[in-house]
Design a protein around this motif. Sequence first.
Motif, PDB file in Angstrom:
ATOM      1  N   ALA A   1       4.921 -19.275  65.666  1.00 43.39           N
ATOM      2  CA  ALA A   1       3.821 -20.233  65.527  1.00 43.39           C
ATOM      3  C   ALA A   1       2.793 -20.042  66.638  1.00 43.39           C
ATOM      4  N   VAL A   2       3.266 -19.844  67.865  1.00 42.34           N
ATOM      5  CA  VAL A   2       2.352 -19.650  69.002  1.00 42.34           C
ATOM      6  C   VAL A   2       1.522 -18.384  68.812  1.00 42.34           C
ATOM      7  N   GLN A   3       2.169 -17.323  68.390  1.00 43.82           N
ATOM      8  CA  GLN A   3       1.445 -16.068  68.185  1.00 43.82           C
ATOM      9  C   GLN A   3       0.411 -16.187  67.075  1.00 43.82           C
ATOM     10  N   ALA A   4       0.662 -17.088  66.122  1.00 46.84           N
ATOM     11  CA  ALA A   4      -0.261 -17.269  65.003  1.00 46.84           C
ATOM     12  C   ALA A   4      -1.475 -18.119  65.368  1.00 46.84           C
ATOM     13  N   LEU A   5      -1.414 -18.838  66.487  1.00 49.39           N
ATOM     14  CA  LEU A   5      -2.513 -19.738  66.845  1.00 49.39           C
ATOM     15  C   LEU A   5      -3.830 -18.997  67.031  1.00 49.39           C
ATOM     16  N   GLY A   6      -3.750 -17.758  67.477  1.00 52.83           N
ATOM     17  CA  GLY A   6      -4.967 -16.982  67.673  1.00 52.83           C
ATOM     18  C   GLY A   6      -5.687 -16.644  66.384  1.00 52.83           C
ATOM     19  N   SER A   7      -5.024 -16.876  65.245  1.00 49.30           N
ATOM     20  CA  SER A   7      -5.632 -16.577  63.945  1.00 49.30           C
ATOM     21  C   SER A   7      -6.057 -17.822  63.186  1.00 49.30           C
ATOM     22  N   THR A   8      -6.027 -18.963  63.854  1.00 46.67           N
ATOM     23  CA  THR A   8      -6.292 -20.203  63.118  1.00 46.67           C
ATOM     24  C   THR A   8      -7.779 -20.444  62.833  1.00 46.67           C
TER      25      THR A   8
END
Length: 362
Positions: free
Chosen positions: A54-61
């Motif tokens: 989830a943390v790694q995905a935050l940059g793609s939000t």
Amino acid sequence: MTETLVTPGIEGLRPYQGGKPIEELARERGLTDIVKLASNENPFGPSPRAILAAVQALGSTHRYPDGSGHRLREAIAEFHGVSLEEVIHGNGSNEILELLVRTFTTPGHHIVFGRPAFSMYPVIATAHNVEFTAVPTTDDLVHDLGKMREAVRDTTRLIIIDNPNNPTGTYVSREALTGFLSSLPEHLVVVLDEAYFEYATAEDYPDGLALRHLHPNIVVLRTFSKAYGLAGLRVGYGIGPARLLDYLHRLRAPFNVGVPSQEAAIGALKDLAHLKDSVLHNARERDRLERLLGRFARRVYPSQGNFVLADFGRPALPLYDALLSEGVIVRPIPGLDTFLRVSVGLTRETDRLEAALEKVAR
């Protein structure tokens, strides 16, 4: 003037009341050390792999998520050994419940479910002006499948069984469910709501996915909110015939599950050790919780979920309020005025509950 703008079904509804938030109790009573055992959450929290994903995905939000949820559905399909087309993702399994009602019923149709059962079943039916029959459970608070079968009409289009049942924790056996499914007419869509599936330990508890051959229109619902510890990210899913799910996808909101939520769910499926630890802890602590509540309640109902329902034989709201003052949040159940539902927590949280009950429940 406002009431004339609202459909009759919506006019009579009240907002869903979840377990009291920790922050709300802190504001109301000035408490700082609070234990929440009200919302059937995993006390271990999410898998570390889910958190990292989830943390790694935050940059793609800044980008919209994949509306089809392809990677998530692919992971779920592989996990369960079904095809991609047999999986639908949802903003919690609750969204899929609503899609099922919207897709397969009109105000001229009819729905069958139990009572007590998940509180959103009558809310969703009422909101869409669909008639329903809420069939009372047995004296042991188990779904009465015989009476539910009798409630089916020519106009019935959905029948919903939560197994294990929330709020009772009870379950219907494999033998009973097998006979029931085999007896149902083919014009129905059968919804097996298995939000607490992972926690069930009874030898004769049925896996709904293994019974799909018994009826052509079975949809099994599961969630990442309970055993996987992702309640705050709202990810659920359904597995059913591709020809039925195709219609649900036509109504499903375009971007219904966010980027971090999808990635966290994929990560959670890869961490079976965390899931196993959560389930083993739940089984041990649930047994302790049942024994503890048995010291204070008139009756405790054996549970297959991550919570226990207890009948205290007297109005439960004063006890609920007294526990709040001790910094312990449990759950009163509308319609079950002498009952409280208590979630399985960490060992130290059960210790707090025990101390609070010793003080206020004698």
